[in-house]
Design a protein around this motif. Structure first.
Motif: not given
Length: 162
Positions: A72-84
């Protein structure tokens, strides 16, 4: 086909590999999306960057079941998952269509069954609500028939959840 995207330690790769057809490890050892849209137009579903995510849009696009395991990163995906996820924009086309009486990009690979998001780490009730809403919207946008969000408190349950 079942695909798992995760940001866990590499030690989980072997266990997750036995549960699916393809594992994408969001380890951060790749470039972020450059926003060139080449994966939409010049070379459909293939990123021009020659790294571990070059074929990611094709892999995710062909998944009937897509499982995301993320911190969890403030209610959304982690930055590395978001990059994918950003690098997988080639699962759709630049053309638009209506799905659920809303405008969305046309799917390059057709509809899918399930988007499952397993979230771990500390989070508030509001962050849980935000995550659930985000997963529902991602499922609609990416052509999944349904979405499921699981908030993981005990990693010993992980193997049963994927």
């Amino acid at each position: 086909m079942k695909v798992i995207l995760h940001d866990l330690d590499i030690q989980y790769n072997e266990m997750l590999s036995g549960k699916c057809d393809e594992v994408i490890h969001a380890d951060g050892k790749y470039a972020p999306c450059q926003g060139c849209f080449g994966c939409w137009t010049k070379h459909p579903a293939e990123c021009f960057m020659k790294d571990s995510l070059k074929q990611t849009a094709r892999v995710i696009g062909q998944a009937d079941e897509f499982v995301i395991i993320t911190e969890n990163l403030y209610g959304t995906y982690s930055s590395v998952v978001k990059n994918v996820l950003d690098r997988s924009i080639g699962t759709s086309t630049p053309l638009s269509t209506y799905r659920g009486r809303q405008m969305h990009h046309t799917l390059r690979y057709g509809k899918h069954n399930l988007l499952k998001v397993i979230v771990y780490g500390d989070m508030t009730e509001q962050e849980k609500e935000t995550f659930t809403y985000t997963a529902e919207r991602n499922a609609i946008n990416d052509g999944f028939e349904k979405s499921e969000v699981i908030f993981l408190n005990d990693f010993s349950r992980l193997e049963d959840l994927v």
